[in-house]
Design an enzyme around this catalytic site. Structure first.
Site, PDB file in Angstrom:
ATOM      1  N   SER A  48       0.940  -3.937 -14.351  1.00 33.66           N
ATOM      2  CA  SER A  48       1.178  -4.254 -15.620  1.00 33.66           C
ATOM      3  C   SER A  48       1.994  -5.817 -15.138  1.00 33.66           C
ATOM      4  O   SER A  48       2.972  -5.706 -15.250  1.00 33.66           O
ATOM      5  CB  SER A  48       1.646  -4.160 -16.304  1.00 33.66           C
ATOM      6  OG  SER A  48       2.268  -3.197 -16.687  1.00 33.66           O
ATOM      7  N   ALA A  85       4.432   2.566  -6.888  1.00 37.26           N
ATOM      8  CA  ALA A  85       5.529   2.577  -6.821  1.00 37.26           C
ATOM      9  C   ALA A  85       5.701   4.310  -6.962  1.00 37.26           C
ATOM     10  O   ALA A  85       7.194   4.894  -6.643  1.00 37.26           O
ATOM     11  CB  ALA A  85       5.899   1.623  -8.019  1.00 37.26           C
TER      12      ALA A  85
END
Length: 181
Positions: free
Chosen positions: A86, A16
């Site tokens: 996460s 990302a």
């Protein structure tokens, strides 16, 4: 320059742009004479978390260890920049509480899965689509999108320089740092 040592937690899918953004932010902070440290998920998996796998329990422990390290850095007067997938909201909430709510900034690197798959620098998505990597976040395992991140940045739409400015302004508005004296 006044700072409240804080943690900038960059969360999002693999590829990302979290690590790129983390290093750009660190360079911006260092240019302003602020002490900071980048905690990159890939590097941490080779050091602090090398004994962990990718089960839900291991991912939780990974986040716990990184959050504890961030808190220690903050206690020493250093801004921590954590760049981790996460994927689970409960784990990010745990990190926020371990670090301290008043010094935790959650930045959702919201780059779409299709863009992350196009980038795929490590070939993880290609391997996951071929069945070689089960449970890759975004393909075989869920990524729980943050419900109320402090900031969302799509690196396919916003260049890193603009993203760094947005993070610095958010830190300033949250009274975690004061750029103007």
């Amino acid at each position: 320059m006044k700072i409240l040592p804080c943690t900038v937690w960059l969360t999002g899918l693999s590829a990302a742009g979290k690590t790129t953004l983390a290093h750009a932010l660190a360079a911006g902070l260092v240019a302003k004479s602020m002490a900071c440290d980048v905690l990159d998920g890939d590097v941490l998996r080779q050091t602090l978390c090398r004994d962990l796998g990718f089960s839900r329990q291991d991912r939780r422990e990974n986040v716990r260890r990184v959050a504890t390290r961030c808190r220690k850095l903050n206690d020493a007067g250093i801004i921590a920049i954590a760049a981790l997938v996460s994927p689970y909201g409960a784990d990010r909430d745990m990190a926020r509480h371990l670090v301290g709510i008043d010094r935790f900034l959650e930045v959702f690197v919201s780059t779409p899965l299709s863009v992350c798959e196009e980038r795929d620098p490590k070939g993880l998505y290609r391997k996951a689509r071929a069945g070689e990597i089960p449970n890759l976040t975004g393909i075989g395992d869920v990524y729980e999108v943050p419900l109320r991140p402090d900031l969302a940045i799509d690196t396919s739409q916003q260049p890193s320089g603009t993203s760094v400015i947005a993070i610095l302004h958010t830190l300033e508005s949250r009274k975690m740092l004061s750029i103007s004296q």
